[in-house]
Write a protein that holds these residues in place. Sequence first.
Motif, short mmCIF file in Angstrom:
data_model
loop_
_atom_site.label_atom_id
_atom_site.label_comp_id
_atom_site.label_asym_id
_atom_site.label_seq_id
_atom_site.Cartn_x
_atom_site.Cartn_y
_atom_site.Cartn_z
N PRO A 67 0.85 -1.20 0.00
CA PRO A 67 0.00 0.00 0.00
C PRO A 67 0.89 1.25 0.00
O PRO A 67 1.88 1.30 0.70
CB PRO A 67 -0.77 -0.09 1.34
CG PRO A 67 -0.44 -1.43 1.92
CD PRO A 67 0.82 -1.90 1.30
N GLY A 70 1.43 8.87 0.30
CA GLY A 70 2.23 9.94 -0.31
C GLY A 70 3.68 9.55 -0.54
O GLY A 70 4.47 10.34 -1.05
N LEU A 131 2.77 17.78 10.07
CA LEU A 131 4.16 17.38 9.85
C LEU A 131 4.71 18.02 8.60
O LEU A 131 3.95 18.48 7.74
CB LEU A 131 4.33 15.85 9.80
CG LEU A 131 3.37 14.96 9.07
CD1 LEU A 131 4.10 13.73 8.58
CD2 LEU A 131 2.26 14.54 10.00
N ALA A 144 -1.83 4.95 9.03
CA ALA A 144 -1.11 3.66 9.01
C ALA A 144 0.22 3.75 9.76
O ALA A 144 0.77 2.74 10.18
CB ALA A 144 -0.87 3.22 7.56
N GLY A 148 3.40 11.29 14.05
CA GLY A 148 3.57 12.21 15.19
C GLY A 148 3.54 13.63 14.69
O GLY A 148 2.51 14.12 14.24
N GLY A 202 -4.23 -4.43 6.78
CA GLY A 202 -5.35 -4.07 5.91
C GLY A 202 -5.08 -2.72 5.26
O GLY A 202 -4.15 -2.01 5.66
C1 LIG Z 1 9.96 16.30 5.09
C2 LIG Z 1 9.35 15.20 5.93
C3 LIG Z 1 8.98 15.45 7.24
C4 LIG Z 1 8.41 14.44 8.02
N1 LIG Z 1 8.05 14.73 9.30
C5 LIG Z 1 7.45 13.78 10.04
C6 LIG Z 1 7.04 14.07 11.38
O1 LIG Z 1 7.25 15.15 11.90
N2 LIG Z 1 6.39 13.08 12.05
C7 LIG Z 1 6.15 11.85 11.51
O2 LIG Z 1 5.54 11.00 12.18
N3 LIG Z 1 6.58 11.55 10.27
C8 LIG Z 1 7.20 12.46 9.53
N4 LIG Z 1 7.62 12.16 8.25
C9 LIG Z 1 7.46 10.77 7.73
C10 LIG Z 1 6.17 10.55 6.91
O3 LIG Z 1 5.73 11.75 6.34
C11 LIG Z 1 5.05 9.96 7.76
O4 LIG Z 1 5.39 8.64 8.15
C12 LIG Z 1 3.68 9.93 7.07
O5 LIG Z 1 2.69 9.62 8.00
C13 LIG Z 1 3.61 8.98 5.88
O6 LIG Z 1 2.46 9.28 5.12
P1 LIG Z 1 2.41 8.88 3.56
O7 LIG Z 1 1.04 9.14 3.07
O8 LIG Z 1 3.50 9.51 2.81
O9 LIG Z 1 2.60 7.30 3.66
P2 LIG Z 1 3.60 6.37 2.83
O10 LIG Z 1 4.98 6.81 3.00
O11 LIG Z 1 3.11 6.20 1.46
O12 LIG Z 1 3.37 4.99 3.63
C14 LIG Z 1 3.76 4.85 4.97
C15 LIG Z 1 3.32 3.47 5.47
O13 LIG Z 1 1.91 3.40 5.53
C16 LIG Z 1 1.39 2.41 4.64
N5 LIG Z 1 0.20 3.00 4.04
C17 LIG Z 1 0.10 4.14 3.31
N6 LIG Z 1 -1.18 4.38 3.01
C18 LIG Z 1 -1.90 3.37 3.54
C19 LIG Z 1 -3.29 3.05 3.57
N7 LIG Z 1 -4.20 3.82 2.99
N8 LIG Z 1 -3.68 1.93 4.22
C20 LIG Z 1 -2.77 1.13 4.83
N9 LIG Z 1 -1.46 1.37 4.82
C21 LIG Z 1 -1.02 2.48 4.20
C22 LIG Z 1 2.53 2.11 3.68
O14 LIG Z 1 2.46 0.79 3.19
C23 LIG Z 1 3.74 2.33 4.56
O15 LIG Z 1 3.98 1.20 5.33
C24 LIG Z 1 8.21 13.15 7.46
C25 LIG Z 1 8.58 12.89 6.14
C26 LIG Z 1 9.14 13.90 5.38
C27 LIG Z 1 9.52 13.59 3.96
#
Ligand SMILES: Cc1cc2nc3c(=O)[nH]c(=O)nc-3n(C[C@H](O)[C@H](O)[C@H](O)COP(=O)(O)OP(=O)(O)OC[C@H]3O[C@@H](n4cnc5c(N)ncnc54)[C@H](O)[C@@H]3O)c2cc1C
Length: 450
Positions: A67, A70, A131, A144, A148, A202
């Motif tokens: 899955p 972003g 974030l 997922a 934080g 899931g």
């Molecule tokens: C510049 C920057 C700053 C950041 N700052 C923070 C911060 O302050 N705090 C923090 O916690 N994180 C931070 N992050 C990390 C990241 O942004 C987080 O973990 C965020 O929650 C991931 O969201 P995403 O949509 O990009 O998920 P993805 O990176 O696409 O996926 C993350 C995980 O979730 C799963 N997933 C994604 N979508 C789903 C869905 N719909 N159902 C089930 N599983 C799913 C994926 O398989 C993967 O295991 C940062 C990242 C960057 C690049």
Amino acid sequence: MKKYLNSFKQIVGAQNMITDPFDLKPLNQDWQRFYQGKSELAVTPTSSKMVSEILQFCNQNNIKVVPQGGNTSFVGGATPVQDELILSLRKMNNILEFDTTTSIVTAESGVILQSMNDYLQTYRYQMPWDLGARGSCQLGGNIATNAGGLNVVRNGPLRNYILGLEVVLPNGKILDLLNKNRKDNTGTDLKQLFIGSEGTLGIITKANVLCAPIPEQRQVFFLELKGFDEAIQLLRSAKQFEQLGAFEFMEGRILQRCLPFNPQLKAPFEFKADKYYVLIEICGQQIELEYYFERLLKHTEQIVFNQNESELQAMWRWRESVPENLHKMGHVLTYDLSIPPDKFEWFAEEIYPERKGPYNAFYGHLGDGNIHYNIIFESVEEMHKEQERVEDKIIKLTKSLNGSISAEHGVGQLKRHYMEIQKGKETFGYMQELKRVFDPNNILNPEKLL
Ligand SMILES: Cc1cc2nc3c(=O)[nH]c(=O)nc-3n(C[C@H](O)[C@H](O)[C@H](O)COP(=O)(O)OP(=O)(O)OC[C@H]3O[C@@H](n4cnc5c(N)ncnc54)[C@H](O)[C@@H]3O)c2cc1C
């Protein structure tokens, strides 16, 4: 995968398939470019029903699935390990409803965090977490990973705000856990299992989220401190502030190194290498500037506070630009840990004592004990040579402090091998047992977390 292309075409339609290697490239790579997958197909379903049909087909044919939200994961969580099917939620991006009486928003999981906030602004509400990746990360990815971020100190963790979920299970069943009741004491709260499960149990397709009102006022203070101990004294005082919104820590020597990468950004101070900097945000209906200024002045004479919105944004930008700038300084080993706040500096020095060559850099959410600890290397070879030794030390030291090897970024591929040490054999065994219940064929996000 090639032999299944026609079947997927029947399920999602050609317009919801990505097969061109050029278009697949960014989906096969993580944000930090540590991990490289070999997936030959990504699907972009537009409804829960479509997600269900995809998973049912994959389960029947033992096709592994990643899955992807972003794709901003810092632990390789959303990157295929081999040639798994990428299931991107990007097209499930509808906000379905905002209930102004309960302040609960219902949305599909592919909505980008910034878009949620843009929508909610009309109602003077916002998402309760924030974030740096807000322009790319999605609601489902945030849930997922139990993300934080910058205002946990004020609002607490994300899971407090998720009232309901819709989840598609690996066998294709759509589990309706949607709920708009603040109070629901009807036994085991199943949705909690999916929050922070990193796509291993899931696929989250919809969510009900309790929103937070946008504070009438925000005031940011940027403080210069002599030493790390002063930052801890300051934290003890600031914890007493009812309106504390954020408490972020940065090292002067790292801010100095950030200067060339932020040429347009006005620095609140002339950053000094031997000083320490703290950003405090106060937010609420009415802020008595003098009240806070006087109390902060006891800790340092070097305080700047914003006079307008653009200064507020600029101060935050200094803090938020640190992670991306570190990657411009060299090759970075980066760790996201929970340890007692007063141990941050000691910890950094214990892991990688300062000497010529690679240097350590730490910053982060001091207010909630979450250190972002980094070591910056000149060459990628040197980084790989050191990685295992450093990681072993980090895990052992974190464990001895009763801390956590993942404060907020999750486990993904990066920290998977340390889970048994972190959790203990028994607890980890139950987590694996749970995985077998939901995903007996191990098709969802294999080789991640567990
Ligand atoms: C510049 C920057 C700053 C950041 N700052 C923070 C911060 O302050 N705090 C923090 O916690 N994180 C931070 N992050 C990390 C990241 O942004 C987080 O973990 C965020 O929650 C991931 O969201 P995403 O949509 O990009 O998920 P993805 O990176 O696409 O996926 C993350 C995980 O979730 C799963 N997933 C994604 N979508 C789903 C869905 N719909 N159902 C089930 N599983 C799913 C994926 O398989 C993967 O295991 C940062 C990242 C960057 C690049």
